[in-house]
Design a protein around this motif. Structure first.
Motif, PDB file in Angstrom:
ATOM      1  N   UNK A  51       0.821  -1.208   0.000  1.00  0.00           N
ATOM      2  CA  UNK A  51       0.000   0.000   0.000  1.00  0.00           C
ATOM      3  C   UNK A  51       0.859   1.265   0.000  1.00  0.00           C
ATOM      4  N   UNK A  52       1.818   1.321   0.907  1.00  0.00           N
ATOM      5  CA  UNK A  52       2.646   2.522   1.014  1.00  0.00           C
ATOM      6  C   UNK A  52       3.609   2.672  -0.157  1.00  0.00           C
ATOM      7  N   UNK A  53       4.153   1.563  -0.631  1.00  0.00           N
ATOM      8  CA  UNK A  53       5.042   1.643  -1.791  1.00  0.00           C
ATOM      9  C   UNK A  53       4.279   2.065  -3.048  1.00  0.00           C
ATOM     10  N   UNK A  54       3.011   1.661  -3.144  1.00  0.00           N
ATOM     11  CA  UNK A  54       2.213   2.020  -4.314  1.00  0.00           C
ATOM     12  C   UNK A  54       1.745   3.463  -4.255  1.00  0.00           C
ATOM     13  N   UNK A  55       1.060   3.820  -3.165  1.00  0.00           N
ATOM     14  CA  UNK A  55       0.374   5.102  -3.118  1.00  0.00           C
ATOM     15  C   UNK A  55       1.239   6.278  -2.697  1.00  0.00           C
ATOM     16  N   UNK A  56       2.391   5.996  -2.084  1.00  0.00           N
ATOM     17  CA  UNK A  56       3.308   7.088  -1.749  1.00  0.00           C
ATOM     18  C   UNK A  56       4.578   6.975  -2.592  1.00  0.00           C
ATOM     19  N   UNK A  57       5.258   5.835  -2.510  1.00  0.00           N
ATOM     20  CA  UNK A  57       6.524   5.672  -3.233  1.00  0.00           C
ATOM     21  C   UNK A  57       6.375   5.780  -4.739  1.00  0.00           C
ATOM     22  N   UNK A  58       5.477   5.006  -5.319  1.00  0.00           N
ATOM     23  CA  UNK A  58       5.287   5.002  -6.769  1.00  0.00           C
ATOM     24  C   UNK A  58       4.560   6.252  -7.250  1.00  0.00           C
ATOM     25  N   UNK A  59       3.410   6.540  -6.650  1.00  0.00           N
ATOM     26  CA  UNK A  59       2.560   7.616  -7.160  1.00  0.00           C
ATOM     27  C   UNK A  59       3.135   8.995  -6.887  1.00  0.00           C
ATOM     28  N   UNK A  60       3.645   9.223  -5.698  1.00  0.00           N
ATOM     29  CA  UNK A  60       4.178  10.552  -5.377  1.00  0.00           C
ATOM     30  C   UNK A  60       5.681  10.654  -5.619  1.00  0.00           C
ATOM     31  N   UNK A  61       6.419   9.591  -5.304  1.00  0.00           N
ATOM     32  CA  UNK A  61       7.880   9.632  -5.403  1.00  0.00           C
ATOM     33  C   UNK A  61       8.438   9.128  -6.717  1.00  0.00           C
ATOM     34  N   UNK A  62       7.577   8.549  -7.553  1.00  0.00           N
ATOM     35  CA  UNK A  62       7.994   8.001  -8.859  1.00  0.00           C
ATOM     36  C   UNK A  62       9.059   6.914  -8.708  1.00  0.00           C
ATOM     37  N   UNK A  63       9.008   6.179  -7.588  1.00  0.00           N
ATOM     38  CA  UNK A  63       9.919   5.062  -7.352  1.00  0.00           C
ATOM     39  C   UNK A  63       9.254   3.808  -7.917  1.00  0.00           C
ATOM     40  N   UNK A  64       9.894   3.134  -8.858  1.00  0.00           N
ATOM     41  CA  UNK A  64       9.258   1.975  -9.505  1.00  0.00           C
ATOM     42  C   UNK A  64       8.836   0.906  -8.489  1.00  0.00           C
ATOM     43  N   UNK A  65       7.651   0.392  -8.697  1.00  0.00           N
ATOM     44  CA  UNK A  65       7.135  -0.670  -7.836  1.00  0.00           C
ATOM     45  C   UNK A  65       5.998  -1.361  -8.568  1.00  0.00           C
ATOM     46  N   UNK A  66       6.006  -2.680  -8.546  1.00  0.00           N
ATOM     47  CA  UNK A  66       4.943  -3.478  -9.137  1.00  0.00           C
ATOM     48  C   UNK A  66       4.224  -4.211  -8.015  1.00  0.00           C
ATOM     49  N   UNK A 126      -3.326  11.472   4.686  1.00  0.00           N
ATOM     50  CA  UNK A 126      -4.011  11.280   5.965  1.00  0.00           C
ATOM     51  C   UNK A 126      -4.715   9.934   5.993  1.00  0.00           C
ATOM     52  N   UNK A 127      -5.407   9.607   4.919  1.00  0.00           N
ATOM     53  CA  UNK A 127      -6.088   8.316   4.825  1.00  0.00           C
ATOM     54  C   UNK A 127      -5.089   7.164   4.971  1.00  0.00           C
ATOM     55  N   UNK A 128      -3.979   7.235   4.270  1.00  0.00           N
ATOM     56  CA  UNK A 128      -2.969   6.169   4.336  1.00  0.00           C
ATOM     57  C   UNK A 128      -2.352   6.061   5.727  1.00  0.00           C
ATOM     58  N   UNK A 129      -2.172   7.182   6.382  1.00  0.00           N
ATOM     59  CA  UNK A 129      -1.638   7.185   7.741  1.00  0.00           C
ATOM     60  C   UNK A 129      -2.617   6.509   8.700  1.00  0.00           C
ATOM     61  N   UNK A 130      -3.903   6.810   8.549  1.00  0.00           N
ATOM     62  CA  UNK A 130      -4.927   6.172   9.393  1.00  0.00           C
ATOM     63  C   UNK A 130      -4.997   4.674   9.107  1.00  0.00           C
ATOM     64  N   UNK A 131      -4.870   4.298   7.866  1.00  0.00           N
ATOM     65  CA  UNK A 131      -4.874   2.884   7.462  1.00  0.00           C
ATOM     66  C   UNK A 131      -3.695   2.145   8.102  1.00  0.00           C
TER      67      UNK A 131
END
Length: 151
Positions: A51-66, A126-131
């Motif tokens: 979840x965090x690698x997808x929605x923060x790392x990949x989407x915001x940080x442009x760090x590749x993740x599958x 905020x949603x991801x932090x609560x999750x």
């Protein structure tokens, strides 16, 4: 909240998550499903990583993740130690990704929750932090229950 606030909160919650997982004495308890639950702590940990690698790392940080979301809940992708290693790497990834954000009130680049389209980056963070905090709390319950069961 500011970017620094988000980073501080993610650091805190990820430290709690790592601490919870470190207290599991072995693979058996980590991957056990306790009565009244459907996921083991190991599966929840894998889910949080994805979840965090997808929605923060990949989407915001442009760090590749599958991501393989199904495997997060159906397979033992990581050993106990590998799970901890992955979680211990998340604060740096999240910090790097959040620091790249120019405007926290800008629309989040993709739809994360169908019921809340066009959310701001701040709302999604905020949603991801609560999750993260929610599942860490589940692990705490799971750990205490499973350790009683294995004694």
């Amino acid at each position: 909240m500011t970017k620094a606030d988000f980073i501080r909160f993610y650091d805190r919650e990820l430290a709690k998550l790592a601490s919870e997982l470190q207290t599991y004495p072995n693979e058996e308890t980590l991957w056990a499903v306790v009565p009244g639950t459907i996921n083991s702590a190991g599966h929840l940990g894998q889910h949080l990583i994805g979840n965090l690698k997808t929605y923060i790392g990949l989407t915001l940080g442009k760090v590749p993740y599958q991501r393989n979301r199904e495997a997060e809940f159906t397979q033992q992708v990581f050993s106990h130690q590998a799970l901890l290693t992955e979680i211990e790497a998340l604060p740096a990834l999240i910090r790097q990704s959040i620091e790249q954000v120019e405007d926290l009130e800008a629309p989040y680049p993709t739809e994360i929750l169908e019921i809340f389209p066009e959310q701001s980056i701040a709302v999604v963070l905020t949603h991801l932090l609560m999750h993260l905090a929610y599942h860490t709390g589940q692990m705490n319950y799971h750990r205490r229950f499973s350790l009683q069961s294995f004694v």
